[in-house]
Design a protein around this motif. Structure first.
Motif: not given
Length: 811
Positions: A109-127, A129-135, A512-515
């Motif tokens: 909700h906050g990211a969609s308002r900030r970016l001005g477009r609808a986002l469907g999943h946390v994976r749609d965010l810049d990696p 700015t956000a890291l999501s993993m399976p439950p 990779t994150r530590f390249s």
């Protein structure tokens, strides 16, 4: 002395034993199945955990107002808490909530308002700015738990099942038989009691009932995710049969993204890449033995194919009474001789169980370390699939922020060292193995990524190298061909792939994150120094170097040397290398054909020919050509040049008499164009695979589909059905309408050409002279000998510009 924190980075910290499956839901519920120490009984723990995300900023959550609170104030219902991690990393806010879906919705909700477009999943965010993993991974990372503590591989309850179907299309074909092997080793076969929908639906219900009755921890088969499960899922949906194959809840099979598996949502003619998925159920791990085969062959490079039956034969799993039936003929045979098909299907599940036992130790070992489900580690890539979860867990355990991905400063990644010193045939060959050279150099000189301020990657490499060397030693100590040797070899190969991926992880800028390309290049520089020293010192001791790379060195020794002399030389040179770089005597061979870098043939003093590299082993190669190469190379490496000629002549004559089955002249290819893409270029350029599809009545196909094609008479394209089963030695009807002279030319220009560096030009011309048009003045082959040509002086490693260091001698 082991560092307790570093042990936690690799193994986790919760000692809960016997975990065989974990299932977690986004709402914070986790279900953990464990085998108890007392009698191996099964218990289920229902626990709560707080789903979490890593964020670079809290800006997208400020809209929550007082619902957002610091973690130190403690959790509360319907509240999101945050904790700032220490250090300079970009992902520095660990946010938690009771319900992961609500947490994700708040961030989106906050990211969609900030970016001005609808986002469907946390994976749609810049990696960054956000890291999501399976439950499940969130739960395992937060709890410090891992699978299989205090369990042996054989203590898991494993069930194998295999479907027999009337065809390959689940929209119109049926399942008519299912074979099962239960966890205690018994087999049973379930038949459809008729040919209607109700009969097939009853068969599927009985399959589910038997799975629930035997209650396995693991369900396995070869190509389980590529065929059996997607076919089963589609038929069950069409017949409205619930697939309650799990241990909890009503849902049947669920899907998860994967790089290799079933093609989901496939529509003929679609130009975009197919979405791949795998299936999963609560409480059981779904393991495809194809993954273990691919992982083994990536390291060993010794399998003649990847199909169940060909691998089972190669590894000695197939029994002498094994029943074989062409895949396209199974249903037809069943209608006439059902008992034969029942034996065939029972043999399939027995072989799948054998493969799992011999090669499944790698994924089992990884699941004891990495915080992922066992079934995900079975098909995971070693860098992002294994190292990344380990690194994330380590940083969160230390309360440290994670760095963002960096694109680098433009510095290129220098290539690995590889030297070809001689081509042709050498005798009395030795291989000296450099055990994990690049990871060993990382350990020796403490070369790690500059942004890994905790030193986690190096700590993991230290322990994984020790694991690999221990498994390798156990494999060598086990009897040749024994299950113990195969198990330890599989474990060693897995550890090698993961350890070596640490170097690739360094050089994967932006991925990779530590390249750290500068660290990767320093490892490469040190590797070149070590390899140059190794080669110079071996050459000083009177050997002829053939090939050297980061895996080891092949060299030929004088004819009067004994094995003791060979081992002495390796030991002497090993003593000159940095302490953590281990050079080991790894084998001796009667002869070797050095063709190109990493493409060679070895003739052991005892045992079958060994082929390495795509020049000698390729999934696209026509079987008749590979068969010729094996026969010709065996003669060549024994010094029998007339025997090479005989192998060539007999193959040419067999082609011209059409004694070669059509399957043996066919090639297995991957379709990389959709029907619409091919039709758009067809008038300008015709391509054999697609012409074969069209000629065979196939107007629709999927990207990535593999088919077996051949060139027929008159320039036509031919298509062979059911390639995997035909490849296993049981082809069906055969028209043998292939273009004979095309394949005679292919034999000489492609397969015979792999021997050109082993013979003098005049001998090569004589050996491969057309037997239908013999030369009147061809020289005799009685005195012909293979040759060895030195192309690089090991004293210089890099020859001076314009310097001619080659010389040719008979061997």
């Amino acid at each position: 002395m082991a560092n307790p924190m570093e042990d936690e980075w690799l193994w986790g910290w919760d000692p809960a034993p016997g975990i065989v499956s974990v299932w977690a839901e986004p709402d914070g519920r986790a279900f953990v199945w464990r085998r108890t120490r007392e009698g191996g009984g099964l218990v289920r723990e229902d626990v709560r955990f707080r789903p979490w995300l890593l964020l670079s900023s809290l800006d997208d959550l400020t809209h929550l107002g007082p619902q957002l609170r610091p973690e130190r104030e403690g959790p509360a219902p319907r509240r999101v808490t945050w904790e700032e991690l220490e250090g300079p990393g970009a992902l520095r806010y660990l946010v938690r909530a009771d319900d992961g879906r609500a947490l994700a919705a708040a961030v989106l909700h906050g990211a969609s308002r900030r970016l001005g477009r609808a986002l469907g999943h946390v994976r749609d965010l810049d990696p960054n700015t956000a890291l999501s993993m399976p439950p499940e991974e969130q739960y395992l990372i937060a709890s410090g738990r891992t699978y299989f503590r205090d369990l042996r591989f054989d203590e898991l309850r494993r069930l194998q099942f295999d479907l027999e179907t009337t065809g390959l299309d689940p929209e119109r074909d049926r399942i008519f038989l299912v074979a099962l092997r239960d966890p205690d080793g018994g087999t049973e076969v379930l038949d459809a009691r008729g040919g209607g929908d109700a009969d097939e639906a009853d068969l599927l219900r009985r399959l589910v009932e038997r799975i629930r009755f035997h209650d396995p921890d693991v369900i396995e088969n070869h190509n389980l995710h590529g065929f059996d499960l997607p076919f089963l899922a589609r038929r069950a949906k069409l017949l409205d049969v619930p697939l309650g194959m799990g241990r909890a809840g009503a849902p049947g099979l669920r899907q998860r993204p994967a790089s290799r598996g079933a093609a989901v949502g496939r529509t003929p003619g679609r130009s975009e890449a197919m979405r791949r998925a795998r299936y999963t159920v609560p409480g059981r791990e779904l393991i495809d033995t194809m993954d273990a085969v691919l992982r083994h062959d990536f390291s060993a490079r010794d399998l003649p194919g990847h199909g169940l039956k060909v691998v089972a034969r190669h590894l000695g799993i197939a029994g002498p009474e094994r029943e074989y039936i062409p895949g396209a003929k199974v249903y037809e045979v069943f209608q006439k001789d059902p008992e034969r098909v029942r034996r065939y299907a029972s043999d399939d599940v027995k072989e799948a169980a054998g493969l799992a036992h011999l090669l499944g130790g790698a994924a089992f070992a990884l699941a004891r370390m990495a915080p992922r489900r066992y079934e995900r580690l079975a098909d995971a890539g070693p860098a992002t699939g294994v190292l990344d979860p380990l690194l994330v867990r380590a940083y969160l355990r230390a309360g440290a922020a994670l760095p963002a991905h960096e694109e680098g400063d433009g510095t290129s990644h220098s290539g690995a060292a590889l030297h070809l010193f001689a081509t042709g045939v050498a005798r009395h060959v030795v291989k000296a193995d450099v055990a994990s050279l690049y990871p060993s150099l990382m350990r020796q000189y403490r070369i790690g990524p500059k942004r890994d301020r905790l030193g986690v990657l190096l700590a993991l490499v230290d322990r994984l190298v020790d694991q690999r060397l221990a498994a390798k030693a156990k494999a060598k100590a086990a009897p040749a061909g024994s299950p113990e040797r195969h198990t330890h070899e599989a474990l060693s190969a897995a550890m090698k792939i993961v350890v070596n991926s640490a170097y690739g992880y360094l050089g994967a800028v932006g991925l990779t994150r530590f390249s750290d390309v500068h660290a990767a290049n320093e490892v490469t520089r040190r590797g070149r120094e070590v390899l140059a020293l190794l080669c110079r010192e071996l050459a000083r001791r009177g050997v002829t170097l053939l090939e050297a790379d980061t895996d080891g060195v092949y060299f030929a020794v004088p004819e009067d040397w004994r094995e003791l002399d060979e081992r002495r030389v390796v030991s002497e040179v090993a003593a000159l290398l940095p302490p953590r770089v281990k050079l080991e005597f790894d084998g001796r061979y009667a002869a070797m054909l050095s063709h190109e870098p990493k493409n060679y043939a070895l003739l052991p003093y005892q045992g079958p020919l060994i082929l390495r590299g795509v020049a000698f082993r390729s999934s696209r190669a026509e079987p008749f050509g590979e068969d010729f190469l094996r026969r010709a190379l065996t003669c060549l490496l024994a010094g029998d040049i007339p025997g090479v000629r005989d192998a060539y002549v007999s193959t040419v004559m067999a082609l011209r008499r059409r004694q070669v089955p059509t399957f043996d002249v066919s090639s297995r290819v991957r379709l990389t164009k959709t029907p619409s893409q091919y039709l758009a270029i067809r008038e300008r350029r015709r391509e054999l695979p697609y012409e074969a599809m069209l000629a065979g009545g196939r107007k629709d196909w999927a990207l990535g589909e593999r088919v077996r094609v051949y060139r027929a008479v008159g320039g036509r394209a031919g298509l062979l059905p059911d390639p995997e089963d035909d490849a296993e030695g049981v082809p069906g009807s055969d028209a043998r309408d292939y273009d004979v002279e095309y394949y005679v030319r292919l034999l000489k220009d492609t397969f015979a050409a792999r021997l050109v560096r082993a013979l003098k030009p005049e001998d090569f011309a004589t050996v491969f002279d057309d037997p239908g048009q013999p030369s009147l003045f061809a020289p005799l082959l009685t005195n012909a000998r293979p040759v060895l040509t030195v192309v690089l002086d090991p004293r210089t490693v890099e020859p001076a510009p314009g310097e001619d260091v080659s010389r040719t001698s008979s061997s």
